[in-house]
Design a protein around this motif. Structure first.
Motif, PDB file in Angstrom:
ATOM      1  N   THR A   1      -2.905   7.458  -9.355  1.00  0.00           N
ATOM      2  CA  THR A   1      -3.396   6.333  -8.556  1.00  0.00           C
ATOM      3  C   THR A   1      -3.402   5.034  -9.353  1.00  0.00           C
ATOM      4  O   THR A   1      -3.287   3.943  -8.775  1.00  0.00           O
ATOM      5  CB  THR A   1      -4.821   6.635  -8.046  1.00  0.00           C
ATOM      6  OG1 THR A   1      -4.780   7.819  -7.244  1.00  0.00           O
ATOM      7  CG2 THR A   1      -5.374   5.482  -7.220  1.00  0.00           C
TER       8      THR A   1
ATOM      9  N   SER B   1       0.728  10.587  -3.708  1.00  0.00           N
ATOM     10  CA  SER B   1       1.258  11.457  -2.653  1.00  0.00           C
ATOM     11  C   SER B   1       2.201  12.502  -3.230  1.00  0.00           C
ATOM     12  O   SER B   1       2.153  13.682  -2.849  1.00  0.00           O
ATOM     13  CB  SER B   1       1.981  10.622  -1.588  1.00  0.00           C
ATOM     14  OG  SER B   1       1.096   9.728  -0.952  1.00  0.00           O
TER      15      SER B   1
ATOM     16  N   THR C   1       0.510   4.152   6.096  1.00  0.00           N
ATOM     17  CA  THR C   1      -0.494   4.181   5.031  1.00  0.00           C
ATOM     18  C   THR C   1      -1.671   5.076   5.423  1.00  0.00           C
ATOM     19  O   THR C   1      -2.204   5.815   4.591  1.00  0.00           O
ATOM     20  CB  THR C   1      -1.005   2.773   4.711  1.00  0.00           C
ATOM     21  OG1 THR C   1      -1.521   2.160   5.895  1.00  0.00           O
ATOM     22  CG2 THR C   1       0.129   1.912   4.171  1.00  0.00           C
TER      23      THR C   1
ATOM     24  N   PHE D   1      -8.111   3.372  -2.303  1.00  0.00           N
ATOM     25  CA  PHE D   1      -7.477   3.366  -0.985  1.00  0.00           C
ATOM     26  C   PHE D   1      -8.442   3.519   0.183  1.00  0.00           C
ATOM     27  O   PHE D   1      -8.045   3.328   1.328  1.00  0.00           O
ATOM     28  CB  PHE D   1      -6.425   4.475  -0.917  1.00  0.00           C
ATOM     29  CG  PHE D   1      -5.275   4.260  -1.850  1.00  0.00           C
ATOM     30  CD1 PHE D   1      -4.359   3.253  -1.611  1.00  0.00           C
ATOM     31  CD2 PHE D   1      -5.126   5.042  -2.987  1.00  0.00           C
ATOM     32  CE1 PHE D   1      -3.297   3.032  -2.480  1.00  0.00           C
ATOM     33  CE2 PHE D   1      -4.067   4.833  -3.862  1.00  0.00           C
ATOM     34  CZ  PHE D   1      -3.147   3.825  -3.610  1.00  0.00           C
ATOM     35  N   VAL D   2      -9.695   3.855  -0.098  1.00  0.00           N
ATOM     36  CA  VAL D   2     -10.681   4.015   0.970  1.00  0.00           C
ATOM     37  C   VAL D   2     -11.733   2.915   0.900  1.00  0.00           C
ATOM     38  O   VAL D   2     -11.928   2.157   1.852  1.00  0.00           O
ATOM     39  CB  VAL D   2     -11.333   5.412   0.902  1.00  0.00           C
ATOM     40  CG1 VAL D   2     -12.482   5.517   1.894  1.00  0.00           C
ATOM     41  CG2 VAL D   2     -10.294   6.497   1.180  1.00  0.00           C
TER      42      VAL D   2
ATOM     43  N   LEU E   1       0.885   4.174  -2.814  1.00  0.00           N
ATOM     44  CA  LEU E   1       0.513   5.537  -2.434  1.00  0.00           C
ATOM     45  C   LEU E   1       1.569   6.577  -2.816  1.00  0.00           C
ATOM     46  O   LEU E   1       1.296   7.785  -2.732  1.00  0.00           O
ATOM     47  CB  LEU E   1       0.262   5.616  -0.929  1.00  0.00           C
ATOM     48  CG  LEU E   1      -1.100   5.101  -0.451  1.00  0.00           C
ATOM     49  CD1 LEU E   1      -1.064   4.790   1.043  1.00  0.00           C
ATOM     50  CD2 LEU E   1      -2.174   6.135  -0.754  1.00  0.00           C
TER      51      LEU E   1
ATOM     52  N   CYS F   1     -10.127   7.566  -3.876  1.00  0.00           N
ATOM     53  CA  CYS F   1     -10.897   7.054  -2.742  1.00  0.00           C
ATOM     54  C   CYS F   1     -11.386   5.629  -2.965  1.00  0.00           C
ATOM     55  O   CYS F   1     -11.439   4.837  -2.024  1.00  0.00           O
ATOM     56  CB  CYS F   1     -12.076   7.985  -2.472  1.00  0.00           C
ATOM     57  SG  CYS F   1     -11.621   9.513  -1.631  1.00  0.00           S
TER      58      CYS F   1
ATOM     59  N   ASP G   1     -10.263  -0.838   0.962  1.00  0.00           N
ATOM     60  CA  ASP G   1      -9.366  -1.200   2.065  1.00  0.00           C
ATOM     61  C   ASP G   1      -9.581  -2.663   2.443  1.00  0.00           C
ATOM     62  O   ASP G   1     -10.707  -3.065   2.759  1.00  0.00           O
ATOM     63  CB  ASP G   1      -9.646  -0.312   3.277  1.00  0.00           C
ATOM     64  CG  ASP G   1      -8.689  -0.564   4.412  1.00  0.00           C
ATOM     65  OD1 ASP G   1      -8.866  -1.594   5.110  1.00  0.00           O
ATOM     66  OD2 ASP G   1      -7.759   0.235   4.612  1.00  0.00           O
TER      67      ASP G   1
ATOM     68  N   ILE H   1      -2.739   8.449   3.278  1.00  0.00           N
ATOM     69  CA  ILE H   1      -4.094   8.631   2.744  1.00  0.00           C
ATOM     70  C   ILE H   1      -4.696   9.938   3.251  1.00  0.00           C
ATOM     71  O   ILE H   1      -5.262  10.728   2.485  1.00  0.00           O
ATOM     72  CB  ILE H   1      -4.995   7.440   3.129  1.00  0.00           C
ATOM     73  CG1 ILE H   1      -4.518   6.172   2.416  1.00  0.00           C
ATOM     74  CG2 ILE H   1      -6.452   7.725   2.774  1.00  0.00           C
ATOM     75  CD1 ILE H   1      -5.194   4.906   2.899  1.00  0.00           C
TER      76      ILE H   1
ATOM     77  N   GLN I   1       0.827  -1.206   0.000  1.00  0.00           N
ATOM     78  CA  GLN I   1       0.000   0.000   0.000  1.00  0.00           C
ATOM     79  C   GLN I   1       0.864   1.258   0.000  1.00  0.00           C
ATOM     80  O   GLN I   1       0.523   2.241  -0.668  1.00  0.00           O
ATOM     81  CB  GLN I   1      -0.927  -0.002   1.211  1.00  0.00           C
ATOM     82  CG  GLN I   1      -2.065  -1.005   1.127  1.00  0.00           C
ATOM     83  CD  GLN I   1      -2.967  -0.954   2.343  1.00  0.00           C
ATOM     84  OE1 GLN I   1      -2.500  -0.733   3.465  1.00  0.00           O
ATOM     85  NE2 GLN I   1      -4.252  -1.157   2.139  1.00  0.00           N
TER      86      GLN I   1
END
Length: 262
Positions: free
Chosen positions: A140, A26, A69, A191-192, A22, A188, A195, A73, A18
């Motif tokens: 992403t 980032s 992580t 990574f959201v 990211l 999102c 998950d 995020i 992860q």
């Protein structure tokens, strides 16, 4: 898709994968506001590592760095002008309540980043999460492909969420602005919503979880383009129901097996 090797299914392996995924979004976020991003990320890292270290001492375990992580995020989702004490409070509650009280990474059923982002908006009405941008969405994609290859996120959830969002938008809006929707949701979703700790674990459950999330995104968003807040709230509600969804799937499958072998 073949299951990921055992190294990538361990807590350390998931964290490493992860983190690598990211890096690109980032960096893109940091380039837009270098100083603000650096301060936000440093505050986030110090906050999550403080709580991880404290709980490790209390439980007589070795401290980990898995919170990196969560910090990465949140640093992407947070607005550049976010007050640091607000970030620290929301992250503290998110990490402790969603993860550490259950025993650490891999034992809880909620994403600490989702809980922290939700608390930011719930607790501080003046805070608006950063909207999804095209450059972040494009950055992403490589990480999403890596996580898909390793089996750490589910394509069923991604497709289900996209379908759920698209169907409701077509029913409620005159037309779909696909590029804007993709830009708003990509980071999102990966990574959201996906998950691995918070999402459904069974394949049928993943379809339902994705569809549920996609529908909730539109219900929680205002306008024809999903908002970051809408995606975060949708992920929070869907993840609360994820264990129940998987439980029902297992019950149905067990009943079918029992009927077939009766």
């Amino acid at each position: 898709m073949n299951p990921a090797p055992s190294i990538w299914t361990s807590v350390t392996g998931v964290t490493l994968a992860q983190t690598v995924a990211l890096v690109a979004p980032s960096v893109v976020t940091a380039l837009a506001n270098p100083t603000s991003y650096a301060v936000l990320l440093l505050t986030a890292l110090l906050t999550v590592w403080f709580w991880e270290g404290l709980f490790a001492v209390l439980r007589k375990r070795k401290p980990g760095v898995h919170g990196i992580t969560t910090a990465l995020i949140i640093a992407v989702l947070a607005p550049p002008d976010l007050v640091l004490w607000q970030l620290a409070i929301a992250l503290s509650l998110g990490v402790v309540l969603a993860e550490l009280v259950f025993g650490g990474r891999g034992f809880g059923f909620l994403s600490p980043a989702v809980v922290a982002a939700s608390l930011l908006v719930f607790s501080f009405p003046e805070v608006t999460l950063a909207p999804g941008k095209v450059n972040v969405a494009l950055a992403t994609i490589p990480g999403a492909l890596l996580l898909l290859f390793l089996g750490l996120i589910s394509w069923r959830i991604l497709v289900g969420a996209a379908v759920g969002t698209g169907v409701l938008l077509m029913l409620s809006a005159d037309g779909l602005n696909a590029p804007a929707i993709a830009a708003a949701m990509t980071f999102c979703l990966v990574f959201v919503v996906c998950d691995p700790t918070a999402a459904s674990a069974t394949n049928p459950g993943r379809w339902f979880y994705g569809l549920l999330t996609g529908g909730l995104i539109i219900l929680f968003s205002d306008g024809p383009v999903p908002t970051t807040e809408g995606v975060v709230f949708a992920a929070l509600i869907a993840s609360i129901f994820a264990p129940l969804i998987d439980h029902l799937v297992v019950l149905v499958q067990a009943r079918r097996w029992k009927t077939a072998h009766a």
